[in-house]
Design a protein around this motif. Sequence first.
Motif, PDB file in Angstrom:
ATOM      1  N   ARG A  93       0.834  -1.190   0.000  1.00  0.00           N
ATOM      2  CA  ARG A  93       0.000   0.000   0.000  1.00  0.00           C
ATOM      3  C   ARG A  93       0.874   1.248   0.000  1.00  0.00           C
ATOM      4  NH1 ARG A  93      -3.288  -2.893  -1.274  1.00  0.00           N
ATOM      5  NH2 ARG A  93      -5.365  -3.289  -0.478  1.00  0.00           N
ATOM      6  N   TYR A 131       0.997   3.416   2.041  1.00  0.00           N
ATOM      7  CA  TYR A 131       1.104   3.930   3.414  1.00  0.00           C
ATOM      8  C   TYR A 131       1.558   2.758   4.272  1.00  0.00           C
ATOM      9  CZ  TYR A 131      -3.692   2.144   2.889  1.00  0.00           C
ATOM     10  OH  TYR A 131      -4.796   1.403   2.561  1.00  0.00           O
ATOM     11  N   PRO A 132       1.990   3.010   5.472  1.00  0.00           N
ATOM     12  CA  PRO A 132       2.408   1.887   6.330  1.00  0.00           C
ATOM     13  C   PRO A 132       1.195   1.022   6.640  1.00  0.00           C
ATOM     14  CG  PRO A 132       3.039   3.988   7.314  1.00  0.00           C
ATOM     15  CD  PRO A 132       2.206   4.312   6.132  1.00  0.00           C
ATOM     16  N   THR A 133       1.322  -0.279   6.335  1.00  0.00           N
ATOM     17  CA  THR A 133       0.197  -1.170   6.578  1.00  0.00           C
ATOM     18  C   THR A 133       0.131  -1.530   8.054  1.00  0.00           C
ATOM     19  OG1 THR A 133       1.620  -3.019   6.048  1.00  0.00           O
ATOM     20  CG2 THR A 133       0.266  -2.143   4.268  1.00  0.00           C
ATOM     21  N   ASP A 134      -0.958  -2.136   8.386  1.00  0.00           N
ATOM     22  CA  ASP A 134      -1.204  -2.557   9.757  1.00  0.00           C
ATOM     23  C   ASP A 134      -0.027  -3.361  10.295  1.00  0.00           C
ATOM     24  OD1 ASP A 134      -3.434  -4.480  11.641  1.00  0.00           O
ATOM     25  OD2 ASP A 134      -3.304  -2.300  11.664  1.00  0.00           O
ATOM     26  N   GLU A 175       3.063  -3.462   9.228  1.00  0.00           N
ATOM     27  CA  GLU A 175       4.278  -2.665   9.380  1.00  0.00           C
ATOM     28  C   GLU A 175       4.183  -1.773  10.606  1.00  0.00           C
ATOM     29  OE1 GLU A 175       4.273  -0.641   5.678  1.00  0.00           O
ATOM     30  OE2 GLU A 175       4.832  -2.405   4.531  1.00  0.00           O
ATOM     31  N   MET A 176       2.967  -1.264  10.834  1.00  0.00           N
ATOM     32  CA  MET A 176       2.804  -0.382  11.993  1.00  0.00           C
ATOM     33  C   MET A 176       3.087  -1.124  13.276  1.00  0.00           C
ATOM     34  SD  MET A 176      -0.415   1.876  10.662  1.00  0.00           S
ATOM     35  CE  MET A 176      -1.261   1.930  12.187  1.00  0.00           C
ATOM     36  N   GLY A 235       6.781  -1.847  14.053  1.00  0.00           N
ATOM     37  CA  GLY A 235       7.683  -0.726  14.282  1.00  0.00           C
ATOM     38  C   GLY A 235       7.870  -0.427  15.754  1.00  0.00           C
ATOM     39  N   LEU A 236       8.564   0.663  16.000  1.00  0.00           N
ATOM     40  CA  LEU A 236       8.887   1.054  17.363  1.00  0.00           C
ATOM     41  C   LEU A 236       7.629   1.323  18.171  1.00  0.00           C
ATOM     42  CD1 LEU A 236      11.597   1.392  18.681  1.00  0.00           C
ATOM     43  CD2 LEU A 236      11.529   3.801  18.151  1.00  0.00           C
ATOM     44  N   LEU A 237       6.697   2.031  17.542  1.00  0.00           N
ATOM     45  CA  LEU A 237       5.435   2.366  18.209  1.00  0.00           C
ATOM     46  C   LEU A 237       4.696   1.105  18.599  1.00  0.00           C
ATOM     47  CD1 LEU A 237       3.776   5.366  16.330  1.00  0.00           C
ATOM     48  CD2 LEU A 237       4.266   5.185  18.747  1.00  0.00           C
ATOM     49  N   MET A 245       6.130  -0.792  21.471  1.00  0.00           N
ATOM     50  CA  MET A 245       6.034  -0.171  22.798  1.00  0.00           C
ATOM     51  C   MET A 245       4.756  -0.578  23.513  1.00  0.00           C
ATOM     52  SD  MET A 245       7.501   3.664  22.395  1.00  0.00           S
ATOM     53  CE  MET A 245       6.905   4.117  23.989  1.00  0.00           C
ATOM     54  N   ASN A 299      -6.884  -5.645  16.401  1.00  0.00           N
ATOM     55  CA  ASN A 299      -7.715  -4.887  15.457  1.00  0.00           C
ATOM     56  C   ASN A 299      -7.242  -5.202  14.053  1.00  0.00           C
ATOM     57  OD1 ASN A 299      -5.659  -2.789  14.541  1.00  0.00           O
ATOM     58  ND2 ASN A 299      -5.642  -2.530  16.748  1.00  0.00           N
ATOM     59  N   VAL A 316      -8.434  -3.678  11.345  1.00  0.00           N
ATOM     60  CA  VAL A 316      -9.149  -2.707  10.507  1.00  0.00           C
ATOM     61  C   VAL A 316      -8.531  -2.564   9.130  1.00  0.00           C
ATOM     62  CG1 VAL A 316     -10.254  -1.292  12.223  1.00  0.00           C
ATOM     63  CG2 VAL A 316      -7.861  -0.956  11.762  1.00  0.00           C
ATOM     64  N   ASN A 317      -7.246  -2.788   9.087  1.00  0.00           N
ATOM     65  CA  ASN A 317      -6.610  -2.627   7.790  1.00  0.00           C
ATOM     66  C   ASN A 317      -6.900  -3.821   6.884  1.00  0.00           C
ATOM     67  OD1 ASN A 317      -5.191  -1.164   5.991  1.00  0.00           O
ATOM     68  ND2 ASN A 317      -3.189  -1.843   6.673  1.00  0.00           N
ATOM     69  N   LEU A 365       9.757   7.890  17.256  1.00  0.00           N
ATOM     70  CA  LEU A 365       8.340   7.624  17.482  1.00  0.00           C
ATOM     71  C   LEU A 365       7.471   8.576  16.689  1.00  0.00           C
ATOM     72  CD1 LEU A 365       8.308   6.924  21.321  1.00  0.00           C
ATOM     73  CD2 LEU A 365       8.028   5.277  19.480  1.00  0.00           C
ATOM     74  N   GLU A 386       7.536   7.753  13.052  1.00  0.00           N
ATOM     75  CA  GLU A 386       6.663   6.628  12.731  1.00  0.00           C
ATOM     76  C   GLU A 386       5.202   7.056  12.752  1.00  0.00           C
ATOM     77  OE1 GLU A 386       6.975   2.887  14.759  1.00  0.00           O
ATOM     78  OE2 GLU A 386       9.153   2.921  14.621  1.00  0.00           O
ATOM     79  N   CYS A 407       2.208   7.062   9.879  1.00  0.00           N
ATOM     80  CA  CYS A 407       1.018   6.209  10.004  1.00  0.00           C
ATOM     81  C   CYS A 407      -0.245   6.977   9.621  1.00  0.00           C
ATOM     82  CB  CYS A 407       0.884   5.688  11.433  1.00  0.00           C
ATOM     83  SG  CYS A 407       2.143   4.490  11.855  1.00  0.00           S
ATOM     84  N   ALA A 464      -0.793   8.446   7.094  1.00  0.00           N
ATOM     85  CA  ALA A 464      -1.100   8.266   5.678  1.00  0.00           C
ATOM     86  C   ALA A 464      -2.052   7.100   5.471  1.00  0.00           C
ATOM     87  CB  ALA A 464       0.190   8.036   4.895  1.00  0.00           C
ATOM     88  N   ASN A 465      -2.237   6.297   6.484  1.00  0.00           N
ATOM     89  CA  ASN A 465      -3.096   5.129   6.373  1.00  0.00           C
ATOM     90  C   ASN A 465      -4.523   5.517   6.740  1.00  0.00           C
ATOM     91  OD1 ASN A 465      -4.465   2.720   6.784  1.00  0.00           O
ATOM     92  ND2 ASN A 465      -2.647   1.665   7.583  1.00  0.00           N
ATOM     93  N   ASN A 520      -7.172   3.843   6.947  1.00  0.00           N
ATOM     94  CA  ASN A 520      -7.855   2.928   7.854  1.00  0.00           C
ATOM     95  C   ASN A 520      -7.460   3.211   9.297  1.00  0.00           C
ATOM     96  OD1 ASN A 520      -9.049   1.314   5.687  1.00  0.00           O
ATOM     97  ND2 ASN A 520      -6.918   0.789   5.251  1.00  0.00           N
ATOM     98  N   TYR A 569       7.050   8.270   3.455  1.00  0.00           N
ATOM     99  CA  TYR A 569       5.728   8.475   2.889  1.00  0.00           C
ATOM    100  C   TYR A 569       5.351   9.958   3.023  1.00  0.00           C
ATOM    101  CZ  TYR A 569       5.318   3.388   3.333  1.00  0.00           C
ATOM    102  OH  TYR A 569       5.509   2.028   3.229  1.00  0.00           O
ATOM    103  N   GLN A 600       3.348  11.666   1.588  1.00  0.00           N
ATOM    104  CA  GLN A 600       1.921  11.968   1.450  1.00  0.00           C
ATOM    105  C   GLN A 600       1.238  12.100   2.810  1.00  0.00           C
ATOM    106  OE1 GLN A 600       3.613   9.417   0.188  1.00  0.00           O
ATOM    107  NE2 GLN A 600       2.418   7.513   0.087  1.00  0.00           N
ATOM    108  N   TRP A 611      -1.482   6.408  -6.519  1.00  0.00           N
ATOM    109  CA  TRP A 611      -0.222   5.674  -6.366  1.00  0.00           C
ATOM    110  C   TRP A 611       0.165   4.986  -7.651  1.00  0.00           C
ATOM    111  CZ3 TRP A 611       0.067   0.201  -4.186  1.00  0.00           C
ATOM    112  CH2 TRP A 611       1.346  -0.096  -3.701  1.00  0.00           C
TER     113      TRP A 611
END
Lengths: 263, 122
Positions: A167, A169-172, A174-175, A178-180, A183, A189, A191-192, B11, B14, B18, B20-21, B23, B60, B62, B96
């Motif tokens: 995608r 954007y960062p997908t579910d 990938e999110m 990550g660091l976030l 933590m 969820n 949702v993605n 943080l 990141e 995010c 940009a998503n 959803n 990203y 965007q 995209w």
Amino acid sequence: MAAAAAAAAGGGGGERSSTRQRLLAALEDLELLARELIELLAISRNQKLPQPGEESQILELLIQRDGEFQELMKLAVDQGKIHHEMQLLEKVVEKRDNDIQQLQKQLKEAEHILATAVYQAKEKLKSIEKARKGAISSEEIIKYAHRISASNAVCAPLTWVPGDPRRPYPTDLEMRSGLLGQMNNPSTNGVNGHLPGDALAAGRLPDVLAPQYPWQSSDMSMNMLPPNHSNDFMLEPPGHNKENEDDVEVMSTDSSSSSSDSD
Amino acid sequence: DDTGNRLRFQLELEFVQCLANPNYLNFLAQRGYFKDKAFVNYLKYLLYWKEPEYARYLKYPQCLHMLELLQYEHFRKELVNAQCAKFIDEQQILHWQHYSRKRMRLQQALAEQQQQNNTSVK
């Protein structure tokens, strides 16, 4: 005699009357005196003169008036010359006035043009300054463009079809990786819609397995600090110190290669 | 403190991306985060990523557009709807694909031209 007295009084009048009036008055007097003389001579032809000296008196007056008349005429001629000169000078003055007005117009025009030119030059200088402030080396721009394109962040992969989990954007997934995500406890969820299971099944996990997560900067060797802020966001931040230049140190421009996918 | 700042940098880097998503935005909206004044202030604070010296780290970029839109209350309210998020998602994906499609068209046009040249030479 009464008429002669009146003529004498009129001729020697002390009022400031115009030359023309005086000339006309003198002419009238002459006319009057001539008439009286002729009348007198006509009468004396028929009868003896009651007063012998009257004709010579009238004659004297006549001569006097004539003399005045001649002087007045000379005066009139002089005045005429002066008047003519005055008219010539007036014409010259008018011409000079026109010249001045013309020059005034031209001056105003020139001022207007110059003002416009100066204004435009200032605008140009401003835009030059603005451009100079935002100057970036072309190499940096190309590197950045490569980074965001080769990783398919802003441009879709050429083989993309619906069903591909990638995608813009960062997908579910990938999110959460990550660091976030690390933590906090990963909450349930989907949702993605891109649960790990789907991605595994699709056989495409380009980003997750890479040691560098796609949205993380790979060139973190320098001290790039976020702007200062109070941790209490309930208060309106008093003009964020985004321009906290003291915190931002000089960065090295040679960033390491982007985390590009292999596809 | 330096490591603290570095961590905060990562943080926030990141998190801003995010955004940009769509959803994820829908997720945040439905959980009421956009109604929290502190969160809204945080979104405003995050605008510093627009500066070139910070934006260079965004993979990203965007997300900045989304961040700008998020400053508006109307947008935040709309994101509660799933259809809104879906629409944004579709548009993003279509956009995209824009350059890939353009490139393919150019390649096709080039290939056709070459074919024409070959046939004319023969």
